[in-house]
Design a protein around this motif. Structure first.
Motif, PDB file in Angstrom:
ATOM      1  N   ASN A 164      44.083  28.622  37.564  1.00 45.26           N
ATOM      2  CA  ASN A 164      43.242  28.279  38.712  1.00 45.26           C
ATOM      3  C   ASN A 164      43.708  28.941  40.001  1.00 45.26           C
ATOM      4  O   ASN A 164      43.357  28.509  41.087  1.00 45.26           O
ATOM      5  N   ASN A 165      44.515  29.990  39.878  1.00 43.31           N
ATOM      6  CA  ASN A 165      44.957  30.758  41.034  1.00 43.31           C
ATOM      7  C   ASN A 165      43.907  31.844  41.290  1.00 43.31           C
ATOM      8  O   ASN A 165      43.775  32.789  40.512  1.00 43.31           O
TER       9      ASN A 165
ATOM     10  N   LYS B 237      46.247  26.944  30.746  1.00 41.91           N
ATOM     11  CA  LYS B 237      46.404  28.194  29.997  1.00 41.91           C
ATOM     12  C   LYS B 237      46.951  27.904  28.605  1.00 41.91           C
ATOM     13  O   LYS B 237      46.470  28.460  27.608  1.00 41.91           O
ATOM     14  N   GLY B 238      47.949  27.044  28.527  1.00 44.32           N
ATOM     15  CA  GLY B 238      48.504  26.684  27.231  1.00 44.32           C
ATOM     16  C   GLY B 238      47.488  25.981  26.357  1.00 44.32           C
ATOM     17  O   GLY B 238      47.414  26.218  25.144  1.00 44.32           O
ATOM     18  N   TYR B 239      46.696  25.113  26.970  1.00 46.34           N
ATOM     19  CA  TYR B 239      45.651  24.412  26.220  1.00 46.34           C
ATOM     20  C   TYR B 239      44.605  25.398  25.702  1.00 46.34           C
ATOM     21  O   TYR B 239      44.106  25.270  24.586  1.00 46.34           O
TER      22      TYR B 239
ATOM     23  N   GLY C 287      43.134  35.417  39.428  1.00 43.70           N
ATOM     24  CA  GLY C 287      41.876  35.577  38.704  1.00 43.70           C
ATOM     25  C   GLY C 287      41.120  36.817  39.144  1.00 43.70           C
ATOM     26  O   GLY C 287      40.574  37.565  38.318  1.00 43.70           O
ATOM     27  N   LEU C 288      41.086  37.059  40.446  1.00 36.59           N
ATOM     28  CA  LEU C 288      40.422  38.262  40.957  1.00 36.59           C
ATOM     29  C   LEU C 288      41.173  39.525  40.533  1.00 36.59           C
ATOM     30  O   LEU C 288      40.552  40.561  40.250  1.00 36.59           O
ATOM     31  N   ALA C 289      42.495  39.443  40.481  1.00 36.42           N
ATOM     32  CA  ALA C 289      43.286  40.593  40.035  1.00 36.42           C
ATOM     33  C   ALA C 289      43.008  40.902  38.567  1.00 36.42           C
ATOM     34  O   ALA C 289      42.931  42.072  38.167  1.00 36.42           O
ATOM     35  N   MET C 290      42.854  39.854  37.738  1.00 40.12           N
ATOM     36  CA  MET C 290      42.495  40.061  36.334  1.00 40.12           C
ATOM     37  C   MET C 290      41.153  40.767  36.211  1.00 40.12           C
ATOM     38  O   MET C 290      40.982  41.665  35.386  1.00 40.12           O
ATOM     39  N   LEU C 291      40.210  40.349  37.037  1.00 38.30           N
ATOM     40  CA  LEU C 291      38.885  40.956  37.007  1.00 38.30           C
ATOM     41  C   LEU C 291      38.955  42.426  37.413  1.00 38.30           C
ATOM     42  O   LEU C 291      38.318  43.289  36.796  1.00 38.30           O
TER      43      LEU C 291
ATOM     44  N   PHE D 113      37.963  31.906  30.566  1.00 35.93           N
ATOM     45  CA  PHE D 113      39.172  32.658  30.211  1.00 35.93           C
ATOM     46  C   PHE D 113      39.982  32.965  31.467  1.00 35.93           C
ATOM     47  O   PHE D 113      41.190  32.732  31.529  1.00 35.93           O
ATOM     48  N   ILE D 114      39.303  33.489  32.482  1.00 34.57           N
ATOM     49  CA  ILE D 114      39.998  33.834  33.735  1.00 34.57           C
ATOM     50  C   ILE D 114      40.544  32.578  34.406  1.00 34.57           C
ATOM     51  O   ILE D 114      41.683  32.567  34.896  1.00 34.57           O
ATOM     52  N   THR D 115      39.757  31.519  34.429  1.00 38.67           N
ATOM     53  CA  THR D 115      40.205  30.283  35.071  1.00 38.67           C
ATOM     54  C   THR D 115      41.457  29.739  34.411  1.00 38.67           C
ATOM     55  O   THR D 115      42.404  29.335  35.083  1.00 38.67           O
TER      56      THR D 115
END
Length: 1001
Positions: A558-559, A726-728, A563-567, A551-553
């Motif tokens: 892949n930024n 993300k769209g996929y 991804g770390l900010a989401m976490l 989900f994060i990836t």
């Protein structure tokens, strides 16, 4: 003479011909033969596209059904000349409501219009041309949400009227115009439908419960800022050294880069101080440097978030050779839209480089220090002295003043100053190289300017320059021709590290400093919190369940930073499970912890936190989650248009990269053909681009964590559009997610009052029942069922009105079937266009897609032969979700096979042997990180790497039988979502035990 002018001349001859004057009273057949056929020919229609006397579903016959490439586009109905009298000239107009034409043209016109309506509805063609050969009426026959009588038709009152307005007539009804959706474009603009009901559920909720306050929120935020953020910042050198995720390819690149830098010039062995340098020495040394040296420009290419900046910063800090002056020029805020004429931008950029060098190397070689400045222009000062020799001998003081002014004037040219400084530094045995970072944030013209500037500097100053570029931008620039990679350039590709590798490195770093007592002072009072938080992250992201990691990836494109900010946002949210975990375990030492993760709960809470942020309501603009079903309050728009765009672009299912892109002009044309208005398609595409569900190599790169860049509106026709990971993910997973379907309707316009009221009642019940707990009580209501029922109502209303109902184009059938299955879990509508023999194929739309899309000529692809060092050959096995063609999947899978062991040969087909094949493939996929696999991908792994033939049908049947009869082996894998399989701990245990035992034969 142009095609239109030639057609206009033919129309004029027809109007003036004797045939027309003799046709009054002619029967319908003669009218068609002598007038209508001739007009259609003038409009560019060939007779094999007329399809006269075509039977309809109600067993009647149309006069003409005009087709393009086998697809019906227009119904033509004819009456004899004179059957309908023209309107009086004083009330003649170009445009009339259908109801006016029906009621004011007489009984023959009523009959004609009735026939058009019936034929269009039963043939699924929205437009008709009703004509007597003299009067020509272009009529829209149906439109979603609008009464037929209120729709407006265009009327050409006579052939002379057509001749006088031929440009309009031709631009609407010629074959080329209709092929380019002229009717859809024209009538779409006329039919902006205002919804009769537009309800936003959140507007009807008065009070919202508060969430629990998190006592540790501040320290958790500090934890992520310190350990899970950008490690290139000042003070993070230790983490930059220990937490950087390297690889064999990166290490090779680093070594080769050092060799390039070491080789870039031959340096004199003598070490002269500044005081000992004179003009002759400088000139001799300059000559040596000009004749020697092999300056190069290096292009560092990688996707957004691949770590290009991190690599460069780490190399400068730890890996660069001694005696090197390396500066990184960050252009993230300097990528202006267009380059001004003259040298203004060159001077500004050179000044920026000089300022950066002065800040970093003031103690070594300050470019603004008087002695260094004189060294930068020593050759010119020498020539100046020769020219002023008399003044120098007679009045040394005046000479010094003039020399100072001359030097000041020279230093005002920042580019010359920069070149002189680098050359002077090289004579002092320093080697200078300049890295231009974030170049791809700018327009094409800016990137071209930086590329040219870097080469010019490399050539003039004999230094190494490095440019970081987004991979898609690099490829697009090559194709466009403005980034013409030169033979001296060296191109490296940087691959994004896996998110779990990043997390693993940083977790281990935290463990080390915690165990060694090196924890920063801020965190020492919270020793237990830090330990438990680090442990929780491990179980959340590094164990067998990969939902959150994938989900994060996908969401971060892949930024890594995002991804770390989401976490961080998740763990500081009141919805995170960690707070409950901490309350239970804060008094227990880590060694005595005995707990089991509930991954279903974890996954649900993670999505809950992203959607609700820190409250109990979903508001899209404040959330990380995009509402794919959102529509307009003031104009009726399809809830499924954005999903259809994603499905359309997923036709090349195994690729989520802008290396495989479709021009926006093609996307718009195809969707307008299906019945969508062009401005709806434009607005939906813009939304998807801004949300990151689509990507475009034609647009400047923008960090997902920063303010979005402006995208041209309307989108230029040649803009290339592609589906992002993300769209996929949205298309394949998120739109099917139960929690997403439960909450997303809260911040959405509903076009049906009954369903909206039911959903609002669910929200009210939730807010009344919601306590200070953590779980969202909306899940206990009928909110999701109501939302799905409403979408079904919308879907059926839409497919009954749009061209997609009748089209025989494969791609249209596929995207319709795909969207329906993803949203509703089944193809429930049984659309009439799906032939019985195709329905089974459509249940697996990707397979149907492979058959026809291999010849889909409109797909724009890049040449894969571009040269990048350290790239790998393609693997025959394609990743089902996060395709990254820079990764050598072939080698990664072979490594996993070697690690696990080859598939045992000679397995008999009894069940346990069959299970071993399946589990072997699933374990390989797990070790490689391919994510959940479908049956066809499992069979492909077994055949390609297990060297055992197994059919896709056999694998499908095996899983179906296990599910249907509650088979004994179901406990060895997880099926999430439906049709996708992942090995679990039980499966791994039985597989290893069987592989280590005697062969099964």
């Amino acid at each position: 003479m142009s095609i239109v002018e030639d057609a206009a001349a033919k129309m004029n001859l027809l109007v003036e011909s004797e045939v027309i004057r003799k046709l009054q009273g002619a029967n319908e057949a003669k009218t068609r033969l002598l007038i209508i056929d001739e007009v259609l020919s003038i409009l560019g229609w060939s007779k094999d596209e007329y399809e006269p006397e075509q039977v309809t579903t109600i067993k009647s016959y149309t006069d003409y059904r005009l087709t393009i490439d086998g697809q019906p586009r227009l119904i033509v109905e004819a009456k004899r000349v004179g059957a309908v009298n023209p309107l009086p000239k004083n009330i003649q107009s170009r445009q009339y409501a259908n109801s006016f034409l029906f009621n004011n043209y007489g009984p023959e016109m009523k009959m004609l219009l009735d026939q058009c309506i019936n034929y269009c509805i039963h043939c699924g063609i929205p437009y008709a041309l009703a004509t007597t050969g003299e009067i020509w009426i272009v009529m829209p026959c149906f439109k979603l949400g609008e009464e037929w009588g209120k729709l407006k038709s265009l009327v050409f009152h006579s052939l002379k009227d057509i001749r006088n307005k031929f440009g309009e007539f031709y631009g609407l009804l010629s074959r080329e115009a209709i092929k380019n959706n002229s009717l859809e474009e024209h009538f779409g603009k006329m039919m902006l439908i205002e919804p009769t009901v537009a309800i936003h559920p959140r507007d009807f909720i008065d009070s919202i419960p508060e969430t629990k306050q998190i006592q540790q929120k501040q320290i958790i935020r500090a934890f992520f800022n310190n350990f899970m953020a950008d490690i290139t910042q000042p003070g993070q050198s230790k983490m930059l050294q220990q937490c950087y995720v390297d690889s064999y390819e990166l290490n090779e690149f680093s070594r080769e880069l050092q060799q390039i830098l070491q080789y870039d010039a031959v340096i004199e062995e003598s070490d002269l101080s500044m005081e000992e340098v004179d003009q002759t020495t400088l000139e001799n040394e300059l000559e040596i440097q000009s004749d020697s040296g092999n300056p190069k420009t290096i292009l560092l290419v990688g996707n957004v978030g691949a770590g290009k900046s991190t690599f460069v910063h780490r190399f400068v800090k730890f890996d660069r050779p001694k005696q090197h002056i390396c500066t990184i020029v960050n252009l993230i805020n300097d990528a202006i839209a267009n380059i001004s004429q003259g040298r203004e931008e060159e001077q500004r950029l050179a000044d920026k480089v000089l300022t950066s060098l002065a800040q970093q190397f003031q103690d070594k070689l300050d470019p603004y220090a008087p002695a260094v400045l004189r060294g930068c222009f020593a050759d010119r000062l020498g020539r100046f002295k020769k020219q002023k020799q008399i003044l120098f001998q007679k009045d040394p003081d005046k000479y010094s003043l003039e020399e100072e002014d001359y030097l000041y004037g020279l230093s005002n040219d920042k580019y010359d100053h920069l070149v002189g400084y680098i050359r002077f530094a090289r004579k002092k045995r320093y080697k200078v190289w300049v890295a231009f970072d974030n170049v791809d944030r700018g327009s094409d013209s800016y990137q071209q300017f930086i590329y040219s500037f870097a080469h010019q500097l490399c050539n003039d100053a004999k230094c190494v320059t490095l440019i970081t570029l987004r991979q898609d931008t690099f490829l697009e620039a090559q194709e466009a021709g403005f980034l013409d990679v030169r033979s001296t350039d060296i191109v490296f590709q940087l691959k994004s590290p896996e998110f779990r590798q990043i997390i693993s490195k940083r977790r281990k770093y935290i463990d080390r400093i915690t165990n060694s007592g090196e924890l920063p002072k801020l965190f020492k009072p919270y020793f237990q919190l830090i330990n438990l938080l680090n442990l929780h992250i491990k179980h959340l992201l590094l164990q067998e369940d990969d939902f959150i990691r994938l989900f994060i990836t996908a969401f971060s494109l892949n930024n890594i930073r995002y991804g770390l900010a989401m976490l961080a946002n998740y763990y500081t949210s009141s919805h995170a499970t960690f707070h409950e975990f901490y309350d239970k375990c804060k008094e227990v030492t880590p060694l005595n912890l005995d707990f089991k993760f509930n991954y279903e709960l974890e996954n649900n809470r993670f999505l809950q936190a992203l959607m609700l942020t820190d409250g109990w309501w979903f508001e899209e603009k404040k959330s990380d989650v995009f509402n794919i079903f959102s529509v307009d309050r003031f104009e009726k728009v399809s809830h499924f248009l954005m999903l259809r765009i994603l499905a359309y672009l997923s036709l090349k299912v195994n690729y989520t990269s802008s290396r495989y892109s479709v021009k926006y002009e093609k996307i718009k044309s195809d969707l307008v053909f299906l019945g969508y208005q062009s401005h709806h398609v434009n607005n939906a595409t813009l939304k998807l681009l801004y949300a990151g569900l689509l990507i475009s190599p034609s647009l400047p790169a923008t960090s997902i964590t920063e303010m979005r860049s402006e995208i041209p509106d309307p989108l230029p026709a040649d803009t290339k559009i592609a589906l992002s990971a993300k769209g996929y993910y949205y298309l394949q997973k998120l739109v099917s997610n139960r929690y997403y379907q439960t909450r997303v309707g809260e911040d959405m316009i509903w076009y049906n009052e009954e369903f909206a009221k039911r959903y609002i009642e669910c929200l009210r019940d939730t807010f009344d029942a919601q306590t200070s707990g953590y779980d969202d009580t909306l899940q206990a209501t009928d909110a999701r069922e109501t939302f799905i029922d409403y979408l079904k109502w919308s879907w059926l209303e839409e497919v009954q009105a749009n061209n997609i109902r009748q089209t025989n184009k494969d791609w249209a059938q596929v995207i319709n079937s795909l969207v329906e299955r993803k949203v509703f879990g089944e193809n429930f509508s049984n659309l009439s266009f799906i032939q019985a023999n195709k329905r089974k194929s459509l249940e697996n739309s990707e397979e149907l897609l492979d058959e026809f899309y291999s010849n889909y000529s409109d797909l724009q692809t890049y040449d894969k032969s571009w040269t990048i060092q350290n790239t790998s050959k393609e693997s025959p096995f394609q990743m089902p979700l996060f395709e990254d063609e820079t990764i050598d999947y072939e080698q990664v899978i072979l490594d996993a096979v070697q690690s696990l062991g080859s598939l045992p040969k000679g397995l008999k087909t009894k069940k346990i042997s069959y299970v071993i094949r399946i589990l072997w493939a699933l374990e390989i996929a797990f070790r490689v990180g391919l994510g959940p696999l479908q049956a066809k991908e499992i069979a492909n792994l077994i055949r390609t790497y297990g060297k055992e033939y197994i059919s896709i049908r056999s694998v499908v049947s095996f899983f179906q039988d296990q599910k249907k009869y509650e088979g004994e082996y179901q406990e060895f894998w997880r099926e999430e979502p439906i049709g996708f399989y992942t090995i679990n701990a039980s499966g791994q245990k039985i597989l290893i035990s069987q592989l280590e035992s005697e062969p099964l034969n």
